[in-house]
Design an enzyme around this catalytic site. Structure first.
Site, mmCIF file in Angstrom:
data_model
loop_
_atom_site.group_PDB
_atom_site.id
_atom_site.type_symbol
_atom_site.label_atom_id
_atom_site.label_comp_id
_atom_site.label_asym_id
_atom_site.label_seq_id
_atom_site.Cartn_x
_atom_site.Cartn_y
_atom_site.Cartn_z
ATOM 1 C CG HIS A 1 -14.401 47.629 53.260
ATOM 2 N ND1 HIS A 1 -14.461 47.924 51.937
ATOM 3 C CD2 HIS A 1 -14.970 46.410 53.388
ATOM 4 C CE1 HIS A 1 -15.031 46.935 51.283
ATOM 5 N NE2 HIS A 1 -15.341 45.997 52.149
ATOM 6 N NE ARG B 1 11.705 44.005 39.531
ATOM 7 C CZ ARG B 1 12.523 43.743 38.560
ATOM 8 N NH1 ARG B 1 12.491 44.433 37.454
ATOM 9 N NH2 ARG B 1 13.387 42.758 38.684
ATOM 10 C CE LYS C 1 -12.139 44.015 51.715
ATOM 11 N NZ LYS C 1 -12.489 44.334 50.333
ATOM 12 C CG ASP D 1 -16.615 42.812 53.949
ATOM 13 O OD1 ASP D 1 -15.727 43.119 53.128
ATOM 14 O OD2 ASP D 1 -17.789 43.172 53.840
#
Length: 145
Positions: free
Chosen positions: A11, A103, A32, A50
Site C-alpha cells: 500500500h 527529531r 502518500k 496507492d
C-alpha cells in the site's frame, strides 16, 4: 521452511527519482499521493499510485504499477488523472509517512520487502520540506545516482 516472497504488493505510492524507486508508505489519508505529486512537480516520475507491485528480478527489487492503475493518479479534488509513468524501476528507499517523527533518528532502519531489506526513513508528509527531505535522504544514504 518458509519460502521467501518473490513479489509483494505494498500500500504505497511510488515515484522514480534519478532512475531509483522511492516507496511512499503509510495509512490511508496520510498524504502518500500528495507527497508523490509534489515530488513529481520537482522532477520525479510516477511509478504507481496507492498500490505498488514489488518484484525480485535478477537479485534486486523493482517497482511497477498493477496493470489496472498504471499511469493513473488520484489527485484529491480533481479525481483520477492520467500521468506519465515508468515501470520496473530499481527500489532504493522506503519512506514511512507519519504525522509526527523523531527529531533525530536513532539507528538505520530497514524493512523486508519481497524477501530483501530496503532502507527506511520516516518523514512527516505534510511539512513543506517533505519532498526535499526525500531527495536528501537518497543522497545521505548514498542511494542517489
Amino acid at each position: 521452511m518458509a519460502r521467501a516472497l518473490s513479489s509483494e504488493t505494498l500500500h504505497a505510492t511510488s515515484v522514480a527519482i534519478g532512475g531509483r524507486a522511492v516507496l511512499l508508505c503509510g495509512i490511508s489519508g496520510i498524504g502518500k499521493s500528495d507527497l508523490g505529486l509534489r515530488l513529481i512537480d520537482r522532477g520525479a516520475t510516477l511509478i504507481s499510485d496507492d498500490y505498488t507491485l514489488i518484484k525480485r528480478m535478477d537479485g534486486r527489487l523493482v517497482a511497477t504499477a498493477p496493470a489496472t492503475i498504471a499511469g493513473k493518479m488520484e489527485v484529491r479534488s480533481l479525481g483520477i488523472v492520467a500521468m506519465p509513468h515508468v515501470a520496473n524501476v530499481p527500489v532504493a528507499l522506503l519512506v514511512d509517512l507519519f504525522d509526527q517523527v523523531d527529531r533525530m533518528p536513532l539507528d538505520p532502519l530497514f524493512r523486508a520487502v519481497a524477501g530483501m531489506d530496503v532502507p527506511v526513513v520516516k518523514i512527516a508528509p505534510r511539512e513543506a520540506s517533505a519532498p526535499i527531505k526525500v531527495e536528501l535522504a537518497l543522497r545521505i544514504l548514498g542511494l542517489a545516482p
